[in-house]
Every structure is written in structure tokens, then in C-alpha cells.
Write a protein that holds these residues in place. Structure first.
Motif, PDB file in Angstrom:
ATOM      1  N   SER A 231       0.822  -1.286  -0.078  1.00  0.00           N
ATOM      2  CA  SER A 231       0.126   0.189   0.149  1.00  0.00           C
ATOM      3  C   SER A 231       0.901   1.176   0.019  1.00  0.00           C
ATOM      4  CB  SER A 231      -0.726   0.097   1.346  1.00  0.00           C
ATOM      5  OG  SER A 231      -1.845  -0.966   1.008  1.00  0.00           O
ATOM      6  N   TYR A 234       2.914   1.470  -3.369  1.00  0.00           N
ATOM      7  CA  TYR A 234       1.992   1.874  -4.732  1.00  0.00           C
ATOM      8  C   TYR A 234       1.019   2.958  -4.541  1.00  0.00           C
ATOM      9  CZ  TYR A 234       3.841  -2.887  -6.033  1.00  0.00           C
ATOM     10  OH  TYR A 234       4.787  -3.694  -6.660  1.00  0.00           O
ATOM     11  N   ASP A 259      -6.247   1.560   0.280  1.00  0.00           N
ATOM     12  CA  ASP A 259      -5.322   2.819  -0.162  1.00  0.00           C
ATOM     13  C   ASP A 259      -5.867   3.576  -1.339  1.00  0.00           C
ATOM     14  OD1 ASP A 259      -4.268   1.632  -2.790  1.00  0.00           O
ATOM     15  OD2 ASP A 259      -3.227   0.117  -1.496  1.00  0.00           O
ATOM     16  N   ILE A 262      -2.185   3.712  -7.159  1.00  0.00           N
ATOM     17  CA  ILE A 262      -2.311   3.343  -8.437  1.00  0.00           C
ATOM     18  C   ILE A 262      -3.213   2.374  -8.952  1.00  0.00           C
ATOM     19  CG2 ILE A 262       0.149   4.077  -8.935  1.00  0.00           C
ATOM     20  CD1 ILE A 262       0.904   1.185  -9.159  1.00  0.00           C
ATOM     21  N   GLY A 263      -3.705   1.411  -7.845  1.00  0.00           N
ATOM     22  CA  GLY A 263      -4.766   0.476  -8.276  1.00  0.00           C
ATOM     23  C   GLY A 263      -4.245  -0.432  -9.081  1.00  0.00           C
ATOM     24  N   ILE A 272      -3.414 -11.480 -10.170  1.00  0.00           N
ATOM     25  CA  ILE A 272      -2.747 -10.838  -9.018  1.00  0.00           C
ATOM     26  C   ILE A 272      -2.006 -11.661  -8.003  1.00  0.00           C
ATOM     27  CG2 ILE A 272      -4.319  -9.821  -7.179  1.00  0.00           C
ATOM     28  CD1 ILE A 272      -2.158  -7.879  -9.382  1.00  0.00           C
ATOM     29  N   PHE A 277       3.848 -12.402 -10.350  1.00  0.00           N
ATOM     30  CA  PHE A 277       2.938 -11.591 -11.340  1.00  0.00           C
ATOM     31  C   PHE A 277       3.078 -10.125 -10.800  1.00  0.00           C
ATOM     32  CE2 PHE A 277      -0.609  -9.211 -12.652  1.00  0.00           C
ATOM     33  CZ  PHE A 277      -0.523  -9.051 -14.238  1.00  0.00           C
ATOM     34  N   ALA A 279       1.675  -6.178 -12.170  1.00  0.00           N
ATOM     35  CA  ALA A 279       0.906  -5.328 -12.934  1.00  0.00           C
ATOM     36  C   ALA A 279       1.641  -4.537 -13.753  1.00  0.00           C
ATOM     37  CB  ALA A 279      -0.245  -4.649 -12.311  1.00  0.00           C
ATOM     38  N   GLY A 289      10.590  -5.547  -7.064  1.00  0.00           N
ATOM     39  CA  GLY A 289       9.416  -6.271  -6.636  1.00  0.00           C
ATOM     40  C   GLY A 289       9.553  -7.568  -7.262  1.00  0.00           C
ATOM     41  N   GLY A 291       6.971  -9.961  -7.012  1.00  0.00           N
ATOM     42  CA  GLY A 291       5.716 -10.407  -7.503  1.00  0.00           C
ATOM     43  C   GLY A 291       5.463 -11.862  -6.681  1.00  0.00           C
ATOM     44  N   GLY A 293       5.032 -11.574  -3.158  1.00  0.00           N
ATOM     45  CA  GLY A 293       4.491 -11.314  -1.758  1.00  0.00           C
ATOM     46  C   GLY A 293       2.816 -11.539  -1.678  1.00  0.00           C
ATOM     47  N   LEU A 294       2.100 -11.270  -2.735  1.00  0.00           N
ATOM     48  CA  LEU A 294       0.802 -11.597  -2.563  1.00  0.00           C
ATOM     49  C   LEU A 294       0.416 -13.287  -2.594  1.00  0.00           C
ATOM     50  CD1 LEU A 294      -1.248  -8.852  -4.767  1.00  0.00           C
ATOM     51  CD2 LEU A 294      -0.735  -9.151  -2.218  1.00  0.00           C
TER      52      LEU A 294
HETATM   53  P1  ADP Z   1       5.446  -7.045  -5.694  1.00  0.00           P
HETATM   54  O1  ADP Z   1       4.980  -5.964  -4.772  1.00  0.00           O
HETATM   55  O2  ADP Z   1       7.079  -7.436  -5.208  1.00  0.00           O
HETATM   56  O3  ADP Z   1       5.592  -6.577  -7.034  1.00  0.00           O
HETATM   57  P2  ADP Z   1       3.461  -8.600  -4.813  1.00  0.00           P
HETATM   58  O4  ADP Z   1       3.008 -10.009  -5.032  1.00  0.00           O
HETATM   59  O5  ADP Z   1       3.245  -8.210  -3.297  1.00  0.00           O
HETATM   60  O6  ADP Z   1       4.783  -8.335  -5.481  1.00  0.00           O
HETATM   61  O7  ADP Z   1       2.287  -7.690  -5.640  1.00  0.00           O
HETATM   62  C1  ADP Z   1       1.976  -8.332  -6.842  1.00  0.00           C
HETATM   63  C2  ADP Z   1       1.323  -7.212  -7.778  1.00  0.00           C
HETATM   64  O8  ADP Z   1      -0.017  -6.786  -7.152  1.00  0.00           O
HETATM   65  C3  ADP Z   1       2.138  -5.837  -7.712  1.00  0.00           C
HETATM   66  O9  ADP Z   1       3.287  -5.878  -8.449  1.00  0.00           O
HETATM   67  C4  ADP Z   1       1.066  -4.923  -7.993  1.00  0.00           C
HETATM   68  O10 ADP Z   1       0.936  -5.159  -9.445  1.00  0.00           O
HETATM   69  C5  ADP Z   1      -0.092  -5.429  -7.444  1.00  0.00           C
HETATM   70  N1  ADP Z   1      -0.372  -4.790  -5.937  1.00  0.00           N
HETATM   71  C6  ADP Z   1      -0.342  -5.337  -4.920  1.00  0.00           C
HETATM   72  N2  ADP Z   1      -0.651  -4.327  -4.185  1.00  0.00           N
HETATM   73  C7  ADP Z   1      -0.983  -3.507  -4.791  1.00  0.00           C
HETATM   74  C8  ADP Z   1      -1.567  -2.083  -4.307  1.00  0.00           C
HETATM   75  N3  ADP Z   1      -1.827  -1.830  -3.020  1.00  0.00           N
HETATM   76  N4  ADP Z   1      -1.599  -1.048  -5.100  1.00  0.00           N
HETATM   77  C9  ADP Z   1      -1.754  -1.356  -6.465  1.00  0.00           C
HETATM   78  N5  ADP Z   1      -1.257  -2.539  -6.798  1.00  0.00           N
HETATM   79  C10 ADP Z   1      -0.851  -3.692  -6.027  1.00  0.00           C
END
Ligand code: ADP
Length: 338
Positions: A231, A234, A259, A262-263, A272, A277, A279, A289, A291, A293-294
Motif C-alpha cells: 500500500s 503503490y 489505499d 495506483i490501483g 494478482i 506476477f 501489474a 518487486g 511478485g 508477496g501476494l
Molecule cells: P511486488 O509488490 O513485489 O511486485 P506482490 O506479490 O506483493 O509483489 O504484488 C503483486 C502485484 O500486485 C504488484 O506488482 C502490483 O501490481 C499489485 N499490487 C499489490 N498490492 C497493490 C496495491 N496496494 N496497489 C496497487 N497494486 C498492488
């Protein structure tokens, strides 16, 4: 086609064969000719009945077709068995390759972790002036090196974490965890990062009584760190982040992190939670980054028996929601027994 020809030819053939044989054999006997004519007529009609009415020929043809179909099916089944064998073999090979890749990642990541920690320790000494006084410029460069090194460490940790999840090697130690305290701690650690980006964070809605969840505290911290760091990362300068905690009935609590950054573009939202991955808008804003974390967050939340989802519009921010099981109140009987 063959069936209808047969229907015509067979009765006619019978008729002519009988009459012709009798006429040729007994050319002078009219009585025999008439008798032969009648017998031939009856037999031809009977043949016609058999063929036409009782559908013997169509049935014979259908039987033939059925046999062909059976043969086709048998060929298909044999082909399927062969394909199944090939797929099993390919699957085995892929599994072996995957295991090799996993152990490669694990070895590389472990090997990297030690020197990276050493670099962190040395840079820390230098920055703190333990090895002599530094000029302001030298200090700034060293701080940059320290931050880059820290990013490498967290990337290596993410790689190890994701790999452990994939190979099912993660161990969980569940206990009663006060949720608000975990959030407060993570927020406190994140404050300098948020301040540096000009982003404000508020923990607006929290229950009045302590909310305890049944969780692994270390893994739970990782969930909040990942989501909140994202959060901050981005969000645009001046952005704001809100954290809220709302109990849902007696069984679970819902956490939301909202948050106004940028969405996530609509067409990329389905990917996601995939490994690696990122965006396109995120890559443009923040080149660092992994990709991962999520992917890790989702696995942790689901392992706790919770669910994670989000809603987002590009350039208007993201709200991540997830649920966690509340610590079960001991029932009256259990209390009495204790
Ligand atoms: P990283 O942040 O290292 O790229 P993550 O797995 O944490 O990897 O997130 C994957 C993707 O999800 C990010 O690259 C981004 O595109 C999108 N994302 C995650 N959280 C947010 C957020 N709060 N706002 C906008 N995009 C987000």
C-alpha cells in the motif's frame, strides 16, 4: 444404398430363380408352371417381408457399423492408454525437474543470505561511524547501498518462502494472537517508509475489546508487512491508507487495508495472486518487486482457514480484505474442566 438394392434384388431373384428353374425343367406342364409361379410369389413375398418389414438388412448394416465403431473405440482406448503412459512419464520428468529447481533455488538463496547479512552488518557499522567519521556524501551513498542490500535480502527471503510453500514444507505454530497488537507493531515499523513517501496510515476502525485470533504470529506479521508495504509502495505522494478490523459474527474477523494509490488494471486483476506476477502500472512506478508477496500472503491466509479478496480501480486505489478465525472462547464445560 446397399440395403435398398438388396431389398429389391433378393425377392425378385428368388421369384425368377424358382419360376425359371421349373419352366426350363418341365416346359410342357402348365400346372407345374402355375404352381411354381405361386410358390415363387409366396417365397419372394416372405423374403421381402423378412428384409423390409423386419429390417433384417438394416440391422445387419447397423451391426456392421456397430462393429466398426467398437473397433474405433478399441483403437481410441489403446491410444489413450499410450498417451496416459506418456503423460505419466512427462509428469514424472517435470516433478524431477521441479525438485531440482526447488533445491537449486533453496541452495542459491541460502548461499546468498549469508554474504548479504554480512554486507548488511558491515554497512551498518560504517553508517554508524564505528569505523571512522564519514562525510555527508559518503554516508548518503552507504545508506543507498544498505537499502539495496535490504531489498536483496527480502527478495531472497520471498524466494525461499514461496519455494517452501510450493513444496509444502512450511510449518505453522498456531496460538492465540492479539490482532490489534500485531497491526500496531507492523505499522510502527512501517512509519519511516510511509513518511519518506508522504503517505499517512490510520488504524481507524478497531473493536473496543481485544480481538484474539487463532494464528501463527510470525506468518501473520508477514501478511500485514506485505500488504501494508504494498500500500505504501503503490501510493502516490500524499496518499492515505486505512486499516480496519471488523468482527464477523463469533467465528471470524475481517481485516481491510484500503489505499488510494495506483490501483490494479481491470484486465490484470485475475492474475494478482499468481507467483511472480506484477501489474504493468506497478512495474512502471516501482521497478523493484518480486511478485511473490501476494502469493505468500494468500497461502498464509488460506492456511489459517481464512479468505482473501480485493476490489480495485486503476488510479483510485485498492482495498484488500481477508478473514481470520477468532480464537474460540472456551465453552462452559471446558472452563469447568480446566
Ligand atoms: P511486488 O509488490 O513485489 O511486485 P506482490 O506479490 O506483493 O509483489 O504484488 C503483486 C502485484 O500486485 C504488484 O506488482 C502490483 O501490481 C499489485 N499490487 C499489490 N498490492 C497493490 C496495491 N496496494 N496497489 C496497487 N497494486 C498492488
Amino acid at each position: 444404398m446397399l440395403g435398398s438394392l438388396f431389398v429389391l434384388i433378393l425377392p425378385l431373384g428368388i421369384f425368377f430363380a424358382i419360376t425359371a428353374t421349373v419352366v426350363l425343367r418341365y416346359p410342357d406342364s402348365d400346372a407345374l408352371h402355375v404352381a411354381a409361379f405361386l410358390v415363387a410369389l409366396i417365397l419372394a413375398s416372405a423374403a421381402q417381408l423378412l428384409v423390409f418389414e423386419w429390417k433384417i438388412v438394416p440391422n445387419v448394416i447397423a451391426l456392421e457399423r456397430f462393429r466398426e465403431l467398437l473397433a474405433d473405440q478399441e483403437r481410441g482406448a489403446r491410444l489413450l492408454v499410450r498417451r496416459d503412459l506418456e503423460l505419466t512419464r512427462a509428469n514424472d520428468q517435470l516433478r524431477k525437474l521441479d525438485e531440482t529447481k526447488s533445491s537449486f533455488i533453496s541452495v542459491v538463496a541460502h548461499q546468498l543470505r549469508t554474504p548479504l547479512s554480512g554486507i548488511k552488518w558491515t554497512l551498518n557499522l560504517l553508517i554508524n561511524g564505528d569505523m571512522g567519521t564519514l562525510t555527508a556524501e559518503q554516508r548518503t551513498f552507504l545508506i543507498k547501498a544498505y537499502e539495496s542490500n535490504d531489498r536483496m535480502i527480502s527478495l531472497v527471503n520471498d524466494m525461499l518462502g514461496a519455494d517452501r510453500i510450493e513444496s509444502g514444507k512450511v510449518r505453522y505454530f498456531f496460538q492465540s494472537v492479539p490482532l490489534s497488537e500485531v497491526i500496531d507493531e507492523v505499522l510502527f515499523e512501517l512509519l519511516p517508509q510511509a513518511k519518506a513517501r508522504g503517505v499517512s496510515i490510520t488504524f481507524a476502525s478497531k473493536p473496543t475489546h481485544p480481538t484474539k485470533v487463532h494464528a501463527d504470529p510470525t506468518k501473520l506479521r508477514a501478511v500485514f508487512q506485505n500488504l501494508l508495504e504494498n500500500s505504501v509502495k503503490y501510493s502516490q505522494e500524499g496518499g492515505s491508507i486505512e486499516v480496519s478490523l471488523v468482527p464477523r459474527g463469533t467465528e471470524e474477523v475481517e481485516v481491510s487495508i484500503k489505499d488510494d494509490g495506483i490501483g490494479i488494471p481491470k484486465e490484470q486483476q485475475k492474475n494478482i495472486f499468481d507467483r511472480f506476477f506484477r501489474a504493468t502500472n506497478a512495474v512502471k512506478l516501482e521497478t523493484d518487486g518480486s511478485g511473490l508477496g501476494l502469493f505468500i500472503v494468500k497461502s498464509i491466509v488460506e492456511r489459517h482457514g481464512g479468505m482473501i479478496w480485493f476490489e480495485s480501480e486503476e488510479n483510485r486505489g485498492v482495498t484488500f480484505h481477508f478473514t481470520l478465525p477468532l480464537e474460540r472462547e472456551p465453552r462452559a464445560k471446558e472452563k469447568a474442566a480446566a
